[in-house]
Enzyme design. Structure first.
Site, PDB file in Angstrom:
ATOM      1  NE  ARG A   1      -3.760  -2.809  -0.207  1.00 35.06           N
ATOM      2  CZ  ARG A   1      -3.322  -3.991  -0.248  1.00 35.06           C
ATOM      3  NH1 ARG A   1      -2.123  -3.799  -1.225  1.00 35.06           N
ATOM      4  NH2 ARG A   1      -3.828  -5.167   0.341  1.00 35.06           N
TER       5      ARG A   1
ATOM      6  CB  SER B   1      -8.180  -2.222   5.428  1.00 40.36           C
ATOM      7  OG  SER B   1      -8.528  -3.795   4.671  1.00 40.36           O
TER       8      SER B   1
ATOM      9  CD  GLU C   1      -5.323  -0.160   3.472  1.00 44.15           C
ATOM     10  OE1 GLU C   1      -4.581  -1.685   3.450  1.00 44.15           O
ATOM     11  OE2 GLU C   1      -5.295  -0.527   1.941  1.00 44.15           O
TER      12      GLU C   1
HETATM   13  C1  LIG Z   1     -15.428  -1.402   0.182  1.00 46.60           C
HETATM   14  C2  LIG Z   1     -13.557  -0.449   0.125  1.00 46.60           C
HETATM   15  C3  LIG Z   1     -12.760  -1.446  -0.160  1.00 46.60           C
HETATM   16  C4  LIG Z   1     -12.305  -1.585  -0.650  1.00 46.60           C
HETATM   17  N1  LIG Z   1     -10.269  -2.573  -0.713  1.00 46.60           N
HETATM   18  C5  LIG Z   1      -9.192  -2.317  -1.275  1.00 46.60           C
HETATM   19  C6  LIG Z   1      -8.748  -3.592  -1.350  1.00 46.60           C
HETATM   20  O1  LIG Z   1      -9.332  -4.578  -1.828  1.00 46.60           O
HETATM   21  N2  LIG Z   1      -7.667  -3.657  -1.075  1.00 46.60           N
HETATM   22  C7  LIG Z   1      -6.359  -2.140  -1.604  1.00 46.60           C
HETATM   23  O2  LIG Z   1      -5.552  -1.838  -1.761  1.00 46.60           O
HETATM   24  N3  LIG Z   1      -7.757  -1.156  -0.944  1.00 46.60           N
HETATM   25  C8  LIG Z   1      -8.960  -1.335  -1.263  1.00 46.60           C
HETATM   26  N4  LIG Z   1      -9.255  -0.142  -0.614  1.00 46.60           N
HETATM   27  C9  LIG Z   1      -8.944   1.002  -0.607  1.00 46.60           C
HETATM   28  C10 LIG Z   1      -8.951   2.309  -1.898  1.00 46.60           C
HETATM   29  O3  LIG Z   1     -10.371   1.577  -2.362  1.00 46.60           O
HETATM   30  C11 LIG Z   1      -7.302   1.702  -2.042  1.00 46.60           C
HETATM   31  O4  LIG Z   1      -6.800   2.479  -1.392  1.00 46.60           O
HETATM   32  C12 LIG Z   1      -7.790   2.450  -3.421  1.00 46.60           C
HETATM   33  O5  LIG Z   1      -6.262   2.559  -4.377  1.00 46.60           O
HETATM   34  C13 LIG Z   1      -7.478   4.121  -3.626  1.00 46.60           C
HETATM   35  O6  LIG Z   1      -7.884   4.494  -4.501  1.00 46.60           O
HETATM   36  P1  LIG Z   1      -8.871   5.928  -4.774  1.00 46.60           P
HETATM   37  O7  LIG Z   1      -8.688   6.682  -6.427  1.00 46.60           O
HETATM   38  O8  LIG Z   1      -9.765   5.852  -4.151  1.00 46.60           O
HETATM   39  O9  LIG Z   1      -7.415   6.966  -3.634  1.00 46.60           O
HETATM   40  P2  LIG Z   1      -8.283   8.356  -3.192  1.00 46.60           P
HETATM   41  O10 LIG Z   1      -9.073   7.602  -2.279  1.00 46.60           O
HETATM   42  O11 LIG Z   1      -9.239   9.329  -4.171  1.00 46.60           O
HETATM   43  O12 LIG Z   1      -6.068   8.940  -2.499  1.00 46.60           O
HETATM   44  C14 LIG Z   1      -6.073   7.369  -1.998  1.00 46.60           C
HETATM   45  C15 LIG Z   1      -4.706   7.982  -2.246  1.00 46.60           C
HETATM   46  O13 LIG Z   1      -3.896   8.345  -3.531  1.00 46.60           O
HETATM   47  C16 LIG Z   1      -3.703  10.025  -3.453  1.00 46.60           C
HETATM   48  N5  LIG Z   1      -4.137   9.518  -4.938  1.00 46.60           N
HETATM   49  C17 LIG Z   1      -5.435   9.603  -5.512  1.00 46.60           C
HETATM   50  N6  LIG Z   1      -5.201   9.755  -6.689  1.00 46.60           N
HETATM   51  C18 LIG Z   1      -3.868  10.135  -7.585  1.00 46.60           C
HETATM   52  C19 LIG Z   1      -2.927  10.576  -7.764  1.00 46.60           C
HETATM   53  N7  LIG Z   1      -3.683  10.757  -9.576  1.00 46.60           N
HETATM   54  N8  LIG Z   1      -1.633  11.235  -8.193  1.00 46.60           N
HETATM   55  C20 LIG Z   1      -1.265  11.151  -7.363  1.00 46.60           C
HETATM   56  N9  LIG Z   1      -1.986  10.137  -6.280  1.00 46.60           N
HETATM   57  C21 LIG Z   1      -3.421  10.273  -6.203  1.00 46.60           C
HETATM   58  C22 LIG Z   1      -4.572  10.722  -2.762  1.00 46.60           C
HETATM   59  O14 LIG Z   1      -3.546  12.224  -2.797  1.00 46.60           O
HETATM   60  C23 LIG Z   1      -4.257  10.140  -1.664  1.00 46.60           C
HETATM   61  O15 LIG Z   1      -2.326  10.109  -0.859  1.00 46.60           O
HETATM   62  C24 LIG Z   1     -11.067  -0.638  -0.310  1.00 46.60           C
HETATM   63  C25 LIG Z   1     -11.655   0.469  -0.163  1.00 46.60           C
HETATM   64  C26 LIG Z   1     -13.540   0.197  -0.103  1.00 46.60           C
HETATM   65  C27 LIG Z   1     -14.157   2.180   0.605  1.00 46.60           C
END
Ligand SMILES: Cc1cc2nc3c(=O)[nH]c(=O)nc-3n(C[C@H](O)[C@H](O)[C@H](O)COP(=O)(O)OP(=O)(O)OC[C@H]3O[C@@H](n4cnc5c(N)ncnc54)[C@H](O)[C@@H]3O)c2cc1C
Length: 289
Positions: free
Chosen positions: A167, A214, A284
């Site tokens: 992560r 998580s 996380e």
């Molecule tokens: C129901 C649910 C289930 C999940 N299951 C998993 C799982 O199985 N495995 C897992 O790893 N995670 C899981 N997650 C957590 C999450 O989905 C992941 O961490 C995902 O990678 C975040 O992506 P996002 O686009 O929503 O990022 P955001 O929440 O928008 O951002 C997360 C981080 O990434 C950065 N970021 C976002 N976009 C960019 C960009 N374009 N350039 C640079 N930095 C950026 C943000 O600044 C922040 O620090 C889950 C979340 C939920 C709600």
């Protein structure tokens, strides 16, 4: 407060709660929605020259907003979308939703990322977090990433030059696009695997309420959820926030949770697990305060 005509010209008047999957967040001075990569680049340069921190936002599925102060919050939602296929290589803009990305790849009989189906994330956020599940992570398929740095420069970086771990990644900038080495797979198989992964998630995770997935990283050789459950914390509530009864590593918003209530639960979990198990749980979720 800084006065930047350039930054304020991109401000959208909306509450942050709309952009976090936890549905928590108030007003931000700089909530920006650039529509082009050149606007994004100008924003990054301006923020840097004013000494302001930036926060890219993709799906908002891992961000808990508190008092964000003067942080420059930049949505990827209005940037141009890109999806290109060349044999088994797929190039996509960072603002593609994971779900649509998998579906579009399926049209070309290309699979691989089905293991993250059901996560409400965008490609950029998933790369930044090195999203993973079921023993795989997004870096297993990554070829290269393009990002804009704080000086407005576009950088293309091979996955081998990126430090990544559980992560975490070393990319310092706003990811705009990425290339993946996908696997040849039938459309039917991709759809079946995606369905299977989503049903496993629905079975194990509390999808009926807003959450950020998580809350804590799994400590080496252990599961954070199991540790929290063994400490008897499942179902504990603070106002509208609850440690999910279905999966103890998820904190859910039962409707009216506040930032402070979620933080209270995070503190209780960390203190209890440290006292009873001698383990310090690492967040996380990205807490922006
Ligand atoms: C129901 C649910 C289930 C999940 N299951 C998993 C799982 O199985 N495995 C897992 O790893 N995670 C899981 N997650 C957590 C999450 O989905 C992941 O961490 C995902 O990678 C975040 O992506 P996002 O686009 O929503 O990022 P955001 O929440 O928008 O951002 C997360 C981080 O990434 C950065 N970021 C976002 N976009 C960019 C960009 N374009 N350039 C640079 N930095 C950026 C943000 O600044 C922040 O620090 C889950 C979340 C939920 C709600």
């Amino acid at each position: 407060m800084f006065d930047s005509k350039m930054l304020t010209s991109f401000v959208i008047k909306s509450s942050l709660c709309k952009y976090s999957n936890m549905k928590i967040g108030g007003k931000a001075t700089y909530l920006l929605a650039p529509h082009s990569l050149s606007d994004l680049s100008s924003i990054l340069v301006e923020a840097n020259s004013l000494g302001l921190k930036i926060l890219p936002v993709g799906g908002g599925s891992n961000i808990l907003f508190g008092n964000v102060g003067n942080r420059v919050i930049i949505l990827d939602a209005y940037l141009p979308e890109l999806f290109e296929v060349d044999n088994e290589t797929v190039i996509a803009s960072s603002n593609q939703k994971i779900s649509s990305f998998i579906d579009m790849c399926a049209q070309y009989e290309l699979g691989g990322l089905e293991f993250i189906a059901g996560i409400p994330a965008h490609i950029g956020g998933a790369i930044h977090m090195n999203a993973g599940a079921f023993g795989k992570c997004i870096f297993d398929y990554l070829l290269w990433v393009e990002y804009i740095d704080k000086h407005g420069k576009i950088n293309k970086i091979d996955f081998k030059s990126i430090k990544f771990g559980y992560r975490t990644t070393s990319i310092d900038g706003f990811i705009t696009k990425a290339a993946f080495n996908m696997e040849k797979k039938t459309k039917e198989q991709i759809i079946a695997d995606k369905k299977d992964i989503i049903s496993k998630r629905l079975e194990r995770h509390p999808y009926d309420y807003p959450s950020l997935g998580s809350t804590f990283k799994n400590p080496a050789g252990k599961y954070a959820g199991k540790l929290i459950e063994e400490c008897g914390l499942k179902g504990l509530q603070q106002g509208g926030a609850e440690i999910s009864k279905k999966h103890a590593n998820f904190i859910i918003n039962k409707g009216s949770a506040t930032f402070e209530e979620v933080i209270e639960l995070i503190n209780i979990i960390q203190e209890t697990v440290s006292r009873e198990k001698g383990i310090n749980l690492e967040l996380e979720v990205k807490v922006i305060n």
